[in-house]
Scaffold this motif. Sequence first.
Motif, PDB file in Angstrom:
ATOM      1  N   ARG A 140       0.826  -1.208   0.000  1.00  0.00           N
ATOM      2  CA  ARG A 140       0.000   0.000   0.000  1.00  0.00           C
ATOM      3  C   ARG A 140       0.861   1.259   0.000  1.00  0.00           C
ATOM      4  NH1 ARG A 140      -5.312  -0.522   3.819  1.00  0.00           N
ATOM      5  NH2 ARG A 140      -6.332  -2.219   2.696  1.00  0.00           N
ATOM      6  N   HIS A 160       3.926   0.293  -3.223  1.00  0.00           N
ATOM      7  CA  HIS A 160       3.581  -0.557  -4.363  1.00  0.00           C
ATOM      8  C   HIS A 160       4.688  -1.576  -4.638  1.00  0.00           C
ATOM      9  CE1 HIS A 160       0.347   2.285  -4.922  1.00  0.00           C
ATOM     10  NE2 HIS A 160       1.191   3.272  -5.130  1.00  0.00           N
ATOM     11  N   ASN A 220       2.824   9.384  -2.256  1.00  0.00           N
ATOM     12  CA  ASN A 220       1.747   8.442  -2.563  1.00  0.00           C
ATOM     13  C   ASN A 220       0.399   9.091  -2.242  1.00  0.00           C
ATOM     14  OD1 ASN A 220      -0.068   6.352  -2.785  1.00  0.00           O
ATOM     15  ND2 ASN A 220       1.165   4.872  -1.647  1.00  0.00           N
ATOM     16  N   THR A 221      -0.264   9.584  -3.263  1.00  0.00           N
ATOM     17  CA  THR A 221      -1.526  10.309  -3.068  1.00  0.00           C
ATOM     18  C   THR A 221      -2.721   9.375  -2.863  1.00  0.00           C
ATOM     19  OG1 THR A 221      -1.825  10.432  -5.471  1.00  0.00           O
ATOM     20  CG2 THR A 221      -0.735  12.296  -4.393  1.00  0.00           C
ATOM     21  N   ASP A 222      -2.486   8.068  -2.952  1.00  0.00           N
ATOM     22  CA  ASP A 222      -3.565   7.111  -2.730  1.00  0.00           C
ATOM     23  C   ASP A 222      -3.881   6.937  -1.239  1.00  0.00           C
ATOM     24  OD1 ASP A 222      -3.735   6.654  -5.448  1.00  0.00           O
ATOM     25  OD2 ASP A 222      -2.365   4.939  -5.385  1.00  0.00           O
ATOM     26  N   ILE A 223      -2.985   7.451  -0.387  1.00  0.00           N
ATOM     27  CA  ILE A 223      -3.138   7.274   1.055  1.00  0.00           C
ATOM     28  C   ILE A 223      -3.323   8.633   1.712  1.00  0.00           C
ATOM     29  CG2 ILE A 223      -2.047   6.377   3.155  1.00  0.00           C
ATOM     30  CD1 ILE A 223      -0.368   4.563   1.390  1.00  0.00           C
ATOM     31  N   LYS A 225       1.029   8.712   6.807  1.00  0.00           N
ATOM     32  CA  LYS A 225       0.639   7.809   5.726  1.00  0.00           C
ATOM     33  C   LYS A 225       0.846   6.345   6.113  1.00  0.00           C
ATOM     34  CE  LYS A 225       1.047  10.958   1.783  1.00  0.00           C
ATOM     35  NZ  LYS A 225      -0.338  10.749   1.270  1.00  0.00           N
ATOM     36  N   SER A 243      -2.124   3.679   6.141  1.00  0.00           N
ATOM     37  CA  SER A 243      -2.019   2.567   5.204  1.00  0.00           C
ATOM     38  C   SER A 243      -2.353   1.220   5.841  1.00  0.00           C
ATOM     39  CB  SER A 243      -0.604   2.503   4.614  1.00  0.00           C
ATOM     40  OG  SER A 243       0.338   2.082   5.605  1.00  0.00           O
TER      41      SER A 243
END
Length: 329
Positions: free
Chosen positions: A161, A164, A195-198, A206, A210
């Motif tokens: 997460r 990657h 990481n902009t997904d978290i 983060k 995560s």
Amino acid sequence: MEKEVYDAIVVITVDDFRRIKPLHRRMVELLPVRRVIFCGNREVGEALQKEIGEGIFAGAEEKVVFQPEDEILPMPGVRKLWEALKERYKAEKGEKTTGVGWYYQQFLKMAYAFVCPDRYYLTWDGDTVPCKLFSMFSQNGIPYFDYKREQHEEYFVTLERLLHLKKVMAPSFISEHMLFCCDYVKEMLECIEKNTDIQGTIWWEKILYSIRPEKLLSNSFSEFETYGTYVAVNHPEAYRLREWHSLRYAAFFFATDGLCDRDWNWLGKDFQAISFERNMGLREDTQNLFNNPRYQEKLTARQLLEIIQEEFEEGDLFEVWDDNRSAGN
């Protein structure tokens, strides 16, 4: 002699610091570093000053330093977010519950890269003691990644997460210590922050975001597995792998004040270090085994451990060697 000059940082609670007191001088004498920096709260600093005053480090006082943890990374912000996530997830305690301190001590080890004056620094677990002198660099100056055999799937769920990345090698980077390169640590943490997904802005935020909600109160992040995997993928030539053996559950077999030179010399033929994990102690079925001079004459430490492991029911005790040789070879 080490070609690089660097320090060891030992992140520790005051209870663990006091528990390992009889072995602190050995730790300071055998770690291949310029200084041993004990990092913790004010109570740790006071306990260290008391030991210095008692002469425990006589002749080696210049090698012992205290580093206040809040000067590296203040605890309140980490605790506030962890408590908020625990409330959001309605996280419930289980049989083995991980508190915020589990994550905080790992964050401290990585955050030290931002204040470290050298290229490298060694993190060393406060409950672990070297059996003998060792080096963290090969003869051609390449640092070692020491590996063991611990496996914990959730570490790699969090790792994927965050960065990657998937697990890249069968062994584990978890070996109670790690030599960190400051540049690579900062580079890795910058990648996490990108990481902009978290959720979150700062890298440690983060990391907490995560973790899977149902795993927040479990051991769900490893600084060693994360850094080791990141470097193995992005800087594959930077380190050399080395098999490392330590007696993780030494507390089952020894008291911290009960080891003599004969014990250390015998242990050092098979183990680089031994650990005294908290909430463990001598058991009726394990005491008087490893410190028995008759057994030491007839068996190596490895041979004795392999015999014990055949009968032991707690799988975490197991130490695995890459070769099939007997311990005496």
